[in-house]
Enzyme design. Structure first.
Site, PDB file in Angstrom:
ATOM      1  N   ARG A  32      33.180  41.521  29.422  1.00 17.42           N
ATOM      2  CA  ARG A  32      32.053  41.014  30.201  1.00 17.42           C
ATOM      3  C   ARG A  32      31.997  40.885  31.809  1.00 17.42           C
ATOM      4  O   ARG A  32      31.421  41.392  32.325  1.00 17.42           O
ATOM      5  CB  ARG A  32      31.329  39.838  29.481  1.00 17.42           C
ATOM      6  CG  ARG A  32      29.776  39.398  29.815  1.00 17.42           C
ATOM      7  CD  ARG A  32      29.463  38.665  30.929  1.00 17.42           C
ATOM      8  NE  ARG A  32      30.550  37.380  31.210  1.00 17.42           N
ATOM      9  CZ  ARG A  32      30.457  36.656  32.162  1.00 17.42           C
ATOM     10  NH1 ARG A  32      29.876  36.951  33.343  1.00 17.42           N
ATOM     11  NH2 ARG A  32      31.054  35.348  32.131  1.00 17.42           N
ATOM     12  N   CYS A 258      32.333  39.410  40.868  1.00 19.52           N
ATOM     13  CA  CYS A 258      31.176  38.881  40.818  1.00 19.52           C
ATOM     14  C   CYS A 258      30.223  39.815  41.709  1.00 19.52           C
ATOM     15  O   CYS A 258      30.129  39.976  42.670  1.00 19.52           O
ATOM     16  CB  CYS A 258      30.926  37.368  41.212  1.00 19.52           C
ATOM     17  SG  CYS A 258      29.252  36.693  41.064  1.00 19.52           S
ATOM     18  N   ASN A 267      39.344  38.689  38.422  1.00 24.92           N
ATOM     19  CA  ASN A 267      39.989  37.356  37.687  1.00 24.92           C
ATOM     20  C   ASN A 267      41.441  37.327  37.398  1.00 24.92           C
ATOM     21  O   ASN A 267      41.760  38.277  37.839  1.00 24.92           O
ATOM     22  CB  ASN A 267      39.303  37.426  36.409  1.00 24.92           C
ATOM     23  CG  ASN A 267      37.562  37.313  36.319  1.00 24.92           C
ATOM     24  OD1 ASN A 267      37.083  36.454  36.592  1.00 24.92           O
ATOM     25  ND2 ASN A 267      37.042  38.414  36.081  1.00 24.92           N
TER      26      ASN A 267
END
Length: 316
Positions: A32, A258, A267
């Site tokens: 995701r 993001c 991340n």
């Protein structure tokens, strides 16, 4: 106790350290949070195989997709078809991010058992990411959480910009705590603290967690979500674990960023996290060779190498 994994270089675990957890839950966000930042959509078949490979590698939580309007995140426009075709592995949770009540409606129709909602600790990012003011975002989420809880759905609360905002600068820990309290009051099961642009340092992490402790929210109930923009994600994670955190968000191969904060890079890589935990003797349940192979496989499909140092070191 040796933490050697067959086929991997020998690692020497550190002596048992007081304060470290015996086990950590890894919350995998690659399918995701990772894929939503790709420049073009990934084929549905590839997404489904990615999810299955991650679950087969032993990850207990694999965040599947987001039910955000395709206009905002076109990379995940196939969310409903993905959920309809996703084979659920027993014992694995597949949370889905929902932005509002319409997203919740779609999640309930798909039979989702875990959702996550998203709020910002700052005014500017709330407006840029959710098109709502700081207060309006909570008003929007309150009925979402209430309905989900009434339906027996578990709810996680993501709180972004907990350590710094590219428009507002450093975020005071007290503001983060007050923002988190508003999500907790709604009834979320867990709060994940996001370093959305990767500016946190260990001292800042300690300051935020200490502020939560003073407010009556122990670190053991929190999760952390670090980006590695300045190379601090692993050190921040270790600091959080020593402070009591037991759940860490990470992304296979370090995928992600993001789309609404241009300075946000990838991340924390799940493989790098697993390597560190093995060296500390902290259990996690993940098969590192299988995970490395999964990220190598995904990197081939994305047409670029993985940013994970461990994947680079171990992949053939």
């Amino acid at each position: 106790m040796s933490t050697r994994t067959p086929g991997l270089p020998q690692t020497v675990p550190a002596p048992e350290e007081e304060g470290l957890p015996p086990r950590v839950t890894i919350w995998e966000v690659g399918p995701r949070d990772g894929l939503q930042n790709e420049s073009r959509p990934v084929d549905l078949a590839v997404k489904l195989e990615f999810l299955e490979r991650l679950a087969a590698a032993g990850l207990p939580v694999v965040e599947a997709t987001s039910l955000v309007h395709p206009k905002w995140v076109p990379q995940l426009a196939d969310a409903e078809e993905l959920l309809a075709r996703l084979p659920r592995r027993p014992g694995v949770r597949y949370p889905v991010l929902v932005p509002n009540e319409r997203g919740l409606d779609r999640a309930l129709r798909a039979g989702v058992e875990d959702i996550a909602v998203f709020a910002s600790a700052t005014e500017t990012f709330a407006r840029r990411n959710l098109n709502r003011s700081f207060d309006e975002q909570f008003a929007m989420l309150e009925p979402v959480v209430a309905r989900a809880v009434a339906e027996g759905v578990r709810v996680r609360g993501y709180l972004s910009m907990c350590f710094g905002d590219p428009w507002e600068g450093a975020v005071p820990p007290e503001r983060v705590v007050a923002s988190g309290a508003r999500l907790a009051e709604m009834g979320v099961d867990q709060l994940s603290l996001g370093d959305t642009i990767g500016v946190a340092t260990p001292g800042h992490v300690l300051a935020v967690l200490a502020a939560f402790e003073r407010a009556g929210t122990p670190a053991v109930t929190l999760a952390v979500h670090f980006h590695d923009t300045y190379g601090q994600a692993l050190s921040n994670t270790l600091t959080a674990l020593r402070a009591g955190v037991r759940t860490v968000d990470s992304s296979a191969g370090g995928l992600g960023g993001c789309p609404f904060a241009g300075s946000a890079t990838g991340n924390l890589a799940t493989e790098d996290l697993v390597w560190m935990l093995d060296g500390l003797g902290v259990r996690h349940g993940v098969d590192l060779p299988a995970l490395v192979e999964t990220s190598r496989w995904m990197a081939e499909r994305l047409g670029r190498p993985s940013v994970s140092r461990v994947v680079a070191a171990l992949a053939p």
